[in-house]
Design a protein around this motif. Structure first.
Motif, PDB file in Angstrom:
ATOM      1  N   ILE A  60       4.666   4.248 -10.167  1.00 39.47           N
ATOM      2  CA  ILE A  60       3.652   3.928  -9.146  1.00 39.47           C
ATOM      3  C   ILE A  60       4.124   4.512  -7.816  1.00 39.47           C
ATOM      4  O   ILE A  60       5.296   4.841  -7.640  1.00 39.47           O
ATOM      5  CB  ILE A  60       3.399   2.407  -9.016  1.00 39.47           C
ATOM      6  N   GLY A  61       3.190   4.647  -6.894  1.00 39.10           N
ATOM      7  CA  GLY A  61       3.524   5.236  -5.602  1.00 39.10           C
ATOM      8  C   GLY A  61       4.520   4.374  -4.827  1.00 39.10           C
ATOM      9  O   GLY A  61       4.471   3.143  -4.883  1.00 39.10           O
ATOM     10  N   PHE A  62       5.439   5.029  -4.118  1.00 41.97           N
ATOM     11  CA  PHE A  62       6.393   4.284  -3.292  1.00 41.97           C
ATOM     12  C   PHE A  62       5.667   3.732  -2.059  1.00 41.97           C
ATOM     13  O   PHE A  62       5.000   4.466  -1.339  1.00 41.97           O
ATOM     14  CB  PHE A  62       7.544   5.193  -2.857  1.00 41.97           C
ATOM     15  N   ALA A  63       5.812   2.425  -1.831  1.00 44.52           N
ATOM     16  CA  ALA A  63       5.153   1.769  -0.696  1.00 44.52           C
ATOM     17  C   ALA A  63       6.183   1.536   0.410  1.00 44.52           C
ATOM     18  O   ALA A  63       7.044   0.664   0.287  1.00 44.52           O
ATOM     19  CB  ALA A  63       4.536   0.442  -1.145  1.00 44.52           C
ATOM     20  N   ALA A  64       6.101   2.308   1.486  1.00 44.56           N
ATOM     21  CA  ALA A  64       7.023   2.161   2.619  1.00 44.56           C
ATOM     22  C   ALA A  64       6.628   0.938   3.441  1.00 44.56           C
ATOM     23  O   ALA A  64       5.447   0.701   3.664  1.00 44.56           O
ATOM     24  CB  ALA A  64       6.973   3.410   3.496  1.00 44.56           C
ATOM     25  N   VAL A  65       7.623   0.170   3.892  1.00 43.90           N
ATOM     26  CA  VAL A  65       7.272  -1.026   4.664  1.00 43.90           C
ATOM     27  C   VAL A  65       7.699  -0.976   6.126  1.00 43.90           C
ATOM     28  O   VAL A  65       7.328  -1.860   6.895  1.00 43.90           O
ATOM     29  CB  VAL A  65       7.828  -2.328   4.034  1.00 43.90           C
ATOM     30  N   ASP A  66       8.499   0.019   6.505  1.00 42.38           N
ATOM     31  CA  ASP A  66       8.885   0.091   7.922  1.00 42.38           C
ATOM     32  C   ASP A  66       9.157   1.546   8.315  1.00 42.38           C
ATOM     33  O   ASP A  66       9.013   2.461   7.493  1.00 42.38           O
ATOM     34  CB  ASP A  66      10.094  -0.816   8.218  1.00 42.38           C
ATOM     35  N   ASP A  95       6.759  -6.403  -5.981  1.00 46.23           N
ATOM     36  CA  ASP A  95       5.461  -5.783  -6.254  1.00 46.23           C
ATOM     37  C   ASP A  95       5.147  -5.783  -7.751  1.00 46.23           C
ATOM     38  O   ASP A  95       4.007  -6.015  -8.161  1.00 46.23           O
ATOM     39  CB  ASP A  95       5.425  -4.344  -5.714  1.00 46.23           C
ATOM     40  N   ARG A 139       2.910  13.419  -3.759  1.00 43.93           N
ATOM     41  CA  ARG A 139       3.153  11.990  -3.846  1.00 43.93           C
ATOM     42  C   ARG A 139       4.571  11.663  -4.337  1.00 43.93           C
ATOM     43  O   ARG A 139       5.172  12.409  -5.109  1.00 43.93           O
ATOM     44  CB  ARG A 139       2.082  11.352  -4.715  1.00 43.93           C
ATOM     45  N   ARG A 165       8.653  13.426   0.239  1.00 42.88           N
ATOM     46  CA  ARG A 165       7.341  14.000  -0.074  1.00 42.88           C
ATOM     47  C   ARG A 165       7.357  15.504   0.173  1.00 42.88           C
ATOM     48  O   ARG A 165       6.790  16.284  -0.587  1.00 42.88           O
ATOM     49  CB  ARG A 165       6.281  13.324   0.798  1.00 42.88           C
ATOM     50  N   LEU A 205      10.117   8.456   3.054  1.00 41.93           N
ATOM     51  CA  LEU A 205       8.953   8.878   2.264  1.00 41.93           C
ATOM     52  C   LEU A 205       8.528  10.286   2.661  1.00 41.93           C
ATOM     53  O   LEU A 205       8.307  11.153   1.801  1.00 41.93           O
ATOM     54  CB  LEU A 205       7.808   7.884   2.490  1.00 41.93           C
ATOM     55  N   THR A 206       8.437  10.530   3.967  1.00 44.31           N
ATOM     56  CA  THR A 206       7.991  11.841   4.441  1.00 44.31           C
ATOM     57  C   THR A 206       8.976  12.927   4.019  1.00 44.31           C
ATOM     58  O   THR A 206       8.571  14.009   3.581  1.00 44.31           O
ATOM     59  CB  THR A 206       7.844  11.826   5.977  1.00 44.31           C
ATOM     60  N   PHE A 244       0.856  -1.193   0.000  1.00 42.25           N
ATOM     61  CA  PHE A 244       0.000   0.000   0.000  1.00 42.25           C
ATOM     62  C   PHE A 244       0.889   1.239   0.000  1.00 42.25           C
ATOM     63  O   PHE A 244       1.770   1.387   0.849  1.00 42.25           O
ATOM     64  CB  PHE A 244      -0.916   0.012   1.221  1.00 42.25           C
ATOM     65  N   ASP A 273       9.206   4.998   6.182  1.00 41.73           N
ATOM     66  CA  ASP A 273       8.220   6.055   6.471  1.00 41.73           C
ATOM     67  C   ASP A 273       8.925   7.413   6.530  1.00 41.73           C
ATOM     68  O   ASP A 273       8.441   8.409   5.982  1.00 41.73           O
ATOM     69  CB  ASP A 273       7.525   5.809   7.819  1.00 41.73           C
ATOM     70  N   ARG A 333      -0.432  -1.671   9.894  1.00 41.27           N
ATOM     71  CA  ARG A 333       0.854  -2.378   9.954  1.00 41.27           C
ATOM     72  C   ARG A 333       1.084  -2.952  11.349  1.00 41.27           C
ATOM     73  O   ARG A 333       1.589  -4.070  11.489  1.00 41.27           O
ATOM     74  CB  ARG A 333       1.988  -1.418   9.588  1.00 41.27           C
ATOM     75  N   ASP A 365      -2.146   3.478 -10.251  1.00 42.58           N
ATOM     76  CA  ASP A 365      -0.865   2.769 -10.140  1.00 42.58           C
ATOM     77  C   ASP A 365      -0.877   1.484 -10.965  1.00 42.58           C
ATOM     78  O   ASP A 365       0.130   1.131 -11.604  1.00 42.58           O
ATOM     79  CB  ASP A 365      -0.544   2.449  -8.673  1.00 42.58           C
ATOM     80  N   SER A 378       6.906   8.831  -6.220  1.00 40.99           N
ATOM     81  CA  SER A 378       6.904   7.612  -7.034  1.00 40.99           C
ATOM     82  C   SER A 378       8.064   6.718  -6.612  1.00 40.99           C
ATOM     83  O   SER A 378       9.042   7.168  -6.005  1.00 40.99           O
ATOM     84  CB  SER A 378       7.028   7.975  -8.515  1.00 40.99           C
TER      85      SER A 378
END
Lengths: 315, 315
Positions: free
Chosen positions: B169-175, B251, B192, B186, B182-183, A171, B179, A186, A251, B194
């Motif tokens: 596509i949007g970058f999906a952060a996993v931890d 992904d 957004r 951004r 991404l912030t 996501f 995060d 999460r 996406d 990518s």
């Protein structure tokens, strides 16, 4: 389905199995007759449900069947997630007393129905009103209990349906509210969050909480409340869901190099005309330098009542 | 390239244009001769660079050309992002004094090269060592200045290379670290982020900062420092980059329904054998309920030296 012989078709999900007899038409999708819905809980096995259907049909039944199933249609045993049925493909024709049985994934069936759909079976949401491309990729996205995605690839007069697991990509949060949503979900999962966890029927509860709504008692009631739009929380929740679905659809169009996107699935039908809401359309297009590119992609919703049964017949 | 007549091929990027003469072979990829690299800054136009190449080739030149270009190969005028050249496709053959010129996107060319690659042109990273599937989808992912992605679709008699914009596509952060990354990114973009912003050559600077490294003076030096692995920041940055590339590759495999993934691109070649690092492999497979599914996908890296030139010849 290469000739005009009727075919037995079924669409088997967790809660219901639907059966019908499909008769090919000279063009487009087949005609369905004797459509029968049977709760899976009423029968210990597929054979029992099939016998109940067969008992209710006065005409002779076709000898060949195609079953669309809500699970991967591969392996020696297919075990459904939400019902106790299991299917042994090698033994299935004998068990049902048929000459042949073919299994396909249910969302793959939906994509086959889209491949044969006429212009009247698709309603425009946004983008060029040119219908489906005769060359290139169409992405088919079905939010419901899960988030099904398939590709229809047309090239050089040929076409192929490719099933994917695109609902399980990570996501991608795009703003502070989605950062909070992602972090909350999460924590519950102890790890990565797929798009399907949020952009699906069950995902609505987390969104509703994040938008200031009360914890939901059950999913069906929450969806009814949100679609009724009688509170600001309900309006906020629906807008956010539509934005997240739009963002995901955009996406997927980028990831699959699609020229058109079709929204199908149980929720696609339920949300219906609201898919044209600016929250969906704006987020679909909000792809930075690719905004102009996104304007050129046709987005439509599938109007067919029984895409799983129809798709099984033409797969 | 349907017969054994040699073809003029070129691979035109922002900094360099490479030219060669491609001679078809009975099987697999063509043979390349007179490979010449010309800095785009040395010539005000493609015609000038081509003339410089032609002057250096003692043999008569082919009359037909295919050029792979680092931009969408459509429209009346192609304007390069990182050099002042512009190409008018309709006038190009006359300008270069050739009978015909065909343009294709450079990453699409790479995908065509993969389609014709032999087992020796691909090195296993993880997954089944079965090579490319003869049926189904292969995803081709090329991190470099950008993040190119194309699909090779072999299904139902159809055999097609499909260009995509999956890097966007949007970058999906996993931890938590992603995060923060991404912030931070951004904020700089006012919106957004990518995948390409982080999973690419230029993305390394942001990762290096997040891993406690000093701000990078230039990208090339930072990549050299990170690949040299002489500090804990360099090690942390490379591991994180490999993990993020693995997560993105996984992904894309899910989104495209792929049975195999090929890592190509400038960075793919530069990172080389380090792609088999557990950071890449683990994150490629870390897809929740789809972990088992991911184990079944072959991941390989492309070993070809000139995939753009070779792909232009067989496209």
């Amino acid at each position: 389905m290469t000739d005009a012989v009727p075919l037995l078709v079924a669409d088997i999900g967790g809660t219901h199995a639907r059966f019908a007899i499909a008769t090919p038409q000279p063009e487009g999708l087949p005609a369905l007759a004797h459509i029968t819905t049977i709760p899976t809980a009423d029968h210990p096995s597929l054979a029992g449900a099939y016998a109940a259907f067969a008992a209710g049909v006065p005409a002779p039944l076709p000898r060949n069947a195609v079953l669309a199933v809500a699970c991967p249609a591969e392996g020696e045993v297919l075990q459904f997630t939400n019902n106790p049925w299991s299917i042994h493909p090698a033994a299935l024709a004998a068990e049902l007393g048929l000459d042949s049985v073919r299994l396909i994934n249910d969302f793959e069936a939906v994509a086959h129905a889209v491949a044969h759909a006429g212009p009247g079976d698709l309603a425009p949401i946004c983008g060029p009103r040119s219908g489906l491309p005769t060359r290139g990729v169409t992405s088919i996205i079905g939010p419901g209990t899960g988030l099904g995605v398939a590709m229809l690839v047309r090239e050089g007069g040929l076409h192929a349906v490719v099933p994917t697991e695109a609902g399980h990509i990570g996501f991608a949060a795009v703003d502070g509210i989605e950062d909070l949503l992602l972090t909350a979900v999460r924590r519950g999962l102890h790890g990565r969050v797929s798009a399907e966890r949020l952009v699906s029927g069950p995902g609505l509860a987390a969104i509703h909480l994040a938008m200031g709504g009360a914890p939901a008692e059950n999913q069906k009631a929450l969806w009814a409340e949100v679609l009724a739009q009688e509170s600001s929380e309900a309006r906020g929740t629906l807008e956010r869901f539509l934005a997240m679905l739009g963002g995901f659809a955009g996406d997927i169009a980028l990831a699959q190099g699609a020229r058109a996107v079709v929204i199908a699935g149980g929720l696609g039908a339920r949300i219906g005309e609201r898919l044209a809401h600016p929250a969906f359309v704006e987020r679909f297009r909000d792809k930075g330098r690719f905004r102009e590119h996104m304007h050129g992609i046709s987005v439509l919703r599938l109007l067919l009542d029984e895409p799983g049964l129809l798709g099984a017949a033409v797969a």
